[in-house]
Each structure stands twice: as structure tokens, then as C-alpha cells.
Design an enzyme around this catalytic site. Structure first.
Site, PDB file in Angstrom:
ATOM      1  N   ARG A  70       0.840  -1.208   0.000  1.00 20.96           N
ATOM      2  CA  ARG A  70       0.000   0.000   0.000  1.00 20.96           C
ATOM      3  C   ARG A  70       0.872   1.254   0.000  1.00 20.96           C
ATOM      4  NH1 ARG A  70      -1.793   2.880   4.848  1.00 20.96           N
ATOM      5  NH2 ARG A  70      -3.475   4.336   4.352  1.00 20.96           N
ATOM      6  N   ARG A 107      -6.167  18.983   8.448  1.00 19.17           N
ATOM      7  CA  ARG A 107      -4.956  18.846   9.261  1.00 19.17           C
ATOM      8  C   ARG A 107      -4.538  20.181   9.843  1.00 19.17           C
ATOM      9  NH1 ARG A 107      -1.970  14.124   9.078  1.00 19.17           N
ATOM     10  NH2 ARG A 107      -2.744  12.560   7.603  1.00 19.17           N
ATOM     11  N   LYS A 129     -13.017   3.491   1.009  1.00 21.99           N
ATOM     12  CA  LYS A 129     -12.693   3.494   2.435  1.00 21.99           C
ATOM     13  C   LYS A 129     -13.901   4.026   3.202  1.00 21.99           C
ATOM     14  CE  LYS A 129      -8.559   4.879   3.657  1.00 21.99           C
ATOM     15  NZ  LYS A 129      -7.352   5.740   3.744  1.00 21.99           N
ATOM     16  N   THR A 168      -6.438  -0.375  10.301  1.00 24.96           N
ATOM     17  CA  THR A 168      -6.167   0.573  11.381  1.00 24.96           C
ATOM     18  C   THR A 168      -6.023  -0.094  12.757  1.00 24.96           C
ATOM     19  OG1 THR A 168      -7.640   2.108  10.200  1.00 24.96           O
ATOM     20  CG2 THR A 168      -6.720   2.856  12.281  1.00 24.96           C
TER      21      THR A 168
END
Length: 575
Positions: free
Chosen positions: A136, A178, A321, A379
Site C-alpha cells: 500500500r 490537518r 474506504k 487501522t
């Protein structure tokens, strides 16, 4: 008219009077091995055989299809098959410990994020040998030059490896919110005041920039802002035109460019940003195998991406996702439009109550399996192994649960990207998945899967090939140019390995993600029988099957190879 060919030898074993019953023997053999049964093996009396009877059965008829019950040849072969399927190492074999090279074929696939800890040729080779199936690329970090290096190394590995292949997955950054850059980390304590601002370039001890211009509009007084999925939390107390003032609830060390979530809300940003489109084009140019698309909120995003890929002539599968609160109401339509889904539990647990995450994981896995889609659990699977050489027991259970629920893949993020023990993390994941698979009974089909493929005759043959594999304990051999039949068989979860031979290298790489599929590249010739013999000889030479072992050979699928469009068949052959 559809055609079914089923051949096999049926043998019955006669037991001497007074020996254990056939029922008890079957129960003993079919019961999954436990630790005590391996270590403390019974040395008592064994059932003795006094004779055999055998007869040959051949069935050839048009639909409807009848499944012919078949028994293995003898007791030793039963034990051999079961031992192979369980994937349990025999007690006393010191060479096969937790950290050894895989001995048995694992079905659940491992996705590894490549980063500073693993972006060298040596490490990628070692990860592949340890059990990595998919590499990935996290586009939230690094640049195209660094990712190009990894892509080239993976392709080099694939070109050299005869019996293994690594797929490439490009994971888009998505509309991440962010914090900005800080000259140095800030230590914040509970009760302290802190401000987030949309002004650029701010980084002080009590205020930091946010990269999202609508941040002030999206949050309200009373909202909870989470940093890195909950490592720190801030309560919104007031806001101005360009700033959000907060009280620190859970303190800690705030570093540069930390990921921000608002509990119960999703940012009003497009799922695919300008940077994502640049990264997607980079993926098209490099012929990656999968896109993992971040923060998908509706099916329109998937359709838009797929239309773009079609216009480019790119055959790249789209994995959505599931990590946004807005995606949950549209779950069915999103997964329907995609080729698979990833349960991204980090952001999902930040935007939704954490107690909902295990329930959603199970629901998403079940939905994907019922719709014939690939699914990955991601995760925090071995988060502690970023800094520690051994996992917590809870992490081990987490892997086992994902495997039992039927996930195609399980993913490592920071563990392999920047962790101290990337190889150990992969080997732990391999070992736990392998041991868990040994306890899963075959034949547990997902609900309604027949409805998904009801327009294809192949669905019936995949079902019966699975029944045959579960009954005989055989592996399945399939020849494919599109990957369709191998993927279909994977969703039925036969007990044996699915050896998928293809003459398309891109198809071989895509199949690396699907549960139970071992993709093998081989050039096909015009003579079907000659190709079958070459395939079985290859499996035997590579030690994937043994001489005398039976395999189920399936000829079906959307694109006919060596058969008419209306003709499908299943054969059982002895190696």
C-alpha cells in the site's frame, strides 16, 4: 445446454468389530485441532482396517445438477488433508516457530503500508517472504518520486518471483483536515485554552493554522474536536470569523500536520481533491492494481472515478474506504458501485461513537461478502508493534475476529511504514491468521450470495466446486483471463486453496487480494488438455500439491476458454 462432468473414486473402509465407530472417528478427524490435542496426542488403541471396497462413479447430465457424495481413499489421506487444511504445525518441529517462514498456505491476505522503515529492496523482498500480499502506498505521505521507487521495486520482485505476487494499492489522501506546521511540538494540558485558525502560517504555543477554509463554518460551540482519532481532544467554546477557540479536554503533545476530526460530523469537502486527481493519474501511468479512495460519502464519487479510468483505458479496481459518518447511510449504494471496501476504523471511530465501530465492521464485512466484493479491515491492528516487538493480546484477538468474520484482507499501517519491527508485525499477522483459519469450518456461505451472481451459470458451478472441495478436501484449479471465476470461487470460501492460472499478468496481481486465491501466471496453449497437464505439473514441482492428491478443475466463467459459451464443467483429477 450446460454440461456437468463429475468423476471420482469412492472408497469405503470396513472397521473391525469392537473398534471405534465411524461416527466417532469422523468426529475426531473433523474436529479442529486444539493446542492440547496437538501437544498431548493420545497413544491409545487405533481403529484397524480389515479391508477395502472401491468402485468408480461417473456422472454426466444436464441441469439440474446433483452433487455426488464422495469419500477420501483412506484414513491416512483424510488425516493428511485435514492437517494441511488446518495449517497446524506438528509438535516437536523446532524449525517452524512463530517467526519462521510460512509453512502452510494462508488464505486471508496481508496488506502492508510501505514507508521509511520498508522502502528498500531488501525490506520489500523480506516483507514478501514474510507474508505480504499487497503493498500500500499512502499518498498522504511522501512524493511521487518516493512512491515511484516502491512501485519499481515491487514490479521487480514480481518479475523475479515464480510462485508469489504482490499487488499495488494506491491510497488517496482525500479531503483530510490537518493542523499546520509548528516549530516544535506543543505540550497541552487539560483545561488549557487553545485556538485553531484558518489563517495561514500560524504556529504558536496557543494557536495553530488549519488547512481547511470552511473549518469555522463546519464546527459549532459544544462540538468535540479530535486529534489523530482521539489521541487529544478539544471542546469548542466559541468562534470568530477566522478562529475556533477551544478548551483542552484530553491533553498531550501536539505535533505538526495532525489529522483533525469533529465528532459526529464530516467535512464538507469533495471526496477526491485536486491532489488526489494528480495521484490517480500517477497510478494510471504506473498501472497500479487498486485505488483505496478516502472519505467516500456517496456512490457518485465511485462512478466519477470509474468513468475516468474507463476513459483512460485503465483496468484498476476501486476500493472505497468507509471512514466517514456521511458514508454510513449510503453504505449499500457505495459498495455496490465499488469493487471492494476498506473498514478504516481510525477516522470511523473518530466521527462516530467508538462502540459502534465493531458492529459496523461486522456489518460491512457481511455486506461485502453477500455482494461479492472484496473487504479489508484496517487501522490499529498491531499498533503496539510500532514500538514493541510483541503484540498485545487484544490485538491478536482483533486479527482473529477479522479473519473469522470473513475479511479478504487485514492491513498494517504505521507498523510497517515507520515501525521498529515491520517484519515481526507481518509474521505475527500471518501466524494469527493462519491459526484462526485452521478452526473455521468450511461450507459457511454468506447469505444471498446467489442473488448477486444469479445471471451467471458460473455461480452454480462455483457453488458445486466449493461443495466438492469441502467434501473431498481438495484444492481447486481454475483458468481465467479476467479473474471473474477465481473471485467468484473466493467468495464461496472453499476449504482448499484456489489455484488461479491466468495468462494476464495484471489479472494475476489483482487476484493477490482475494481470500484463498493463489494466482499463477502461465501462457495458455490451444490444447486444453496440454495446458491442464502443464498446470498440474507446475503445482507439483512447486510443492503446492502432492503426487496422488486430487484437485477439482473448474471450467466456467464469463469468458469461455477451451469450451463453448453454453458449456461448463467440473472435473476431479489425480495429480
Amino acid at each position: 445446454m450446460s454440461q456437468v462432468i463429475a468423476t471420482g473414486s469412492i472408497h469405503g473402509t470396513l472397521l473391525s468389530p469392537g473398534s471405534c465407530s465411524s461416527y466417532e472417528r469422523a468426529q475426531k478427524l473433523l474436529k479442529p485441532a486444539t493446542f492440547s490435542s496437538i501437544v498431548f496426542q493420545s497413544k491409545g488403541n487405533k481403529c484397524s482396517q480389515i479391508g477395502f471396497k472401491s468402485f468408480h462413479v461417473s456422472a454426466r447430465k444436464s441441469a439440474p445438477v446433483n452433487v455426488v457424495p464422495v469419500s477420501p481413499e483412506d484414513d491416512s489421506k483424510i488425516e493428511e488433508h485435514l492437517q494441511h487444511l488446518r495449517g497446524v504445525q506438528k509438535f516437536g518441529d523446532d524449525s517452524a516457530g512463530m517467526w519462521s517462514k510460512p509453512t502452510f498456505r494462508r488464505k486471508t491476505k496481508i496488506v502492508c503500508t510501505i514507508g521509511p522503515s520498508t522502502d528498500t529492496k531488501e525490506m520489500i523482498w523480506k516483507l514478501a517472504e514474510a507474508g505480504m500480499n499487497v503493498a500500500r502506498l499512502n499518498m498522504s505521505h511522501g512524493d511521487h518520486a518516493s512512491h515511484q521507487k516502491v512501485i519499481d521495486l515491487v514490479k521487480e520482485y514480481n518479475a523475479q518471483s515464480k510462485d508469489n505476487v504482490i499487488a499495488i494499492m494506491l491510497d488517496t489522501k482525500g479531503p483530510e483536515v490537518r493542523s499546520g506546521d509548528l516549530p516544535q511540538p506543543i505540550l497541552l494540558n487539560s483545561g488549557q485554552e487553545f485556538t485553531f485558525t484558518i489563517q495561514r502560517g500560524v504556529g504558536t504555543t496557543d494557536c495553530v493554522s488549519v488547512n481547511y477554509d470552511d473549518f469555522v463554518n463546519d464546527v459549532e460551540v459544544g462540538d468535540m474536536i479530535l486529534v489523530d482519532g482521539g489521541m487529544m481532544s478539544f471542546l469548542v467554546t466559541s468562534k470568530t470569523e477566522d478562529s475556533v477557540k477551544c478548551e483542552v479536554v484530553d491533553g498531550g503533545e501536539l505535533k505538526s500536520r495532525r489529522h483533525l476530526n469533529v465528532r459526529g460530523k464530516s467535512a464538507t469537502l469533495p471526496s477526491i481533491t485536486e491532489k488526489d486527481w494528480d495521484d490517480i493519474k500517477f497510478g494510471v501511468d504506473n498501472q497500479v492494481d487498486f485505488y483505496a479512495v478516502s472519505f467516500v460519502k456517496d456512490a457518485e464519487v465511485v462512478h466519477e472515478l470509474k468513468n475516468y479510468l474507463k476513459s483512460c483505458g485503465a483496468d484498476i479496481h476501486v476500493v472505497v474506504k468507509i471512514e466517514s459518518a456521511d458514508s454510513i447511510p449510503n453504505l449499500h449504494s457505495i459498495i455496490t458501485a465499488s469493487d471492494g471496501a476498506m473498514v478504516a476504523r481510525g477516522d470511523l471511530g473518530a466521527e462516530l461513537p467508538i462502540e459502534e465501530v465493531p458492529l459496523l465492521q461486522e456489518e460491512i464485512i457481511s455486506l461485502c461478502r453477500s455482494m461479492g466484493k472484496a473487504v479489508i479491515v484496517a487501522t490499529n491492528m498491531l499498533e503496539s508493534m510500532i514500538v514493541h516487538p510483541t503484540p498485545t493480546r487484544a490485538e491478536v484477538s482483533d486479527i482473529a475476529i477479522a479473519v473469522r468474520e470473513g475479511s479478504d484482507g487485514i492491513m498494517l499501517s504505521g507498523e510497517t511504514a515507520h515501525g521498529k519491527f515491520p517484519l515481526k508485525a507481518v509474521k505475527v499477522m500471518h501466524t494469527v491468521a493462519l491459526r484462526t483459519e485452521a478452526t473455521i469450518h468450511g461450507g459457511q456461505l454468506p447469505p444471498n450470495i446467489g442473488q448477486v451472481f444469479k445471471n451467471h451459470m458460473s455461480e452454480m458451478f462455483a457453488y458445486h466446486a466449493t461443495i466438492m472441495s469441502n467434501t473431498l478436501g481438495t484444492s481447486t484449479v481454475v483458468f481465467t483471463r479476467t479473474g471473474f471465476m477465481a473471485i467468484l470461487l473466493s467468495h464461496y470460501r472453499p476449504s482448499g486453496t484456489i489455484f488461479a492460472f491466468t495468462d494476464e499478468k495484471r489479472v494475476k496481481q489483482k487476484l493477490a487480494l482475494y481470500q484463498g486465491v493463489c494466482p499463477i501466471y502461465m501462457e495458455f496453449c490451444d490444447d486444453a488438455e496440454a495446458t491442464f497437464i502443464r498446470a498440474l505439473d507446475f503445482l507439483k514441482e512447486q510443492g503446492m500439491v502432492k503426487e496422488g492428491e486430487e484437485v477439482a478443475l473448474v471450467q466456467s466463467g464469463r469468458q469461455p476458454i477451451w469450451r463453448f459459451q453454453s458449456t461448463h464443467n467440473i472435473q476431479v483429477r489425480k495429480v
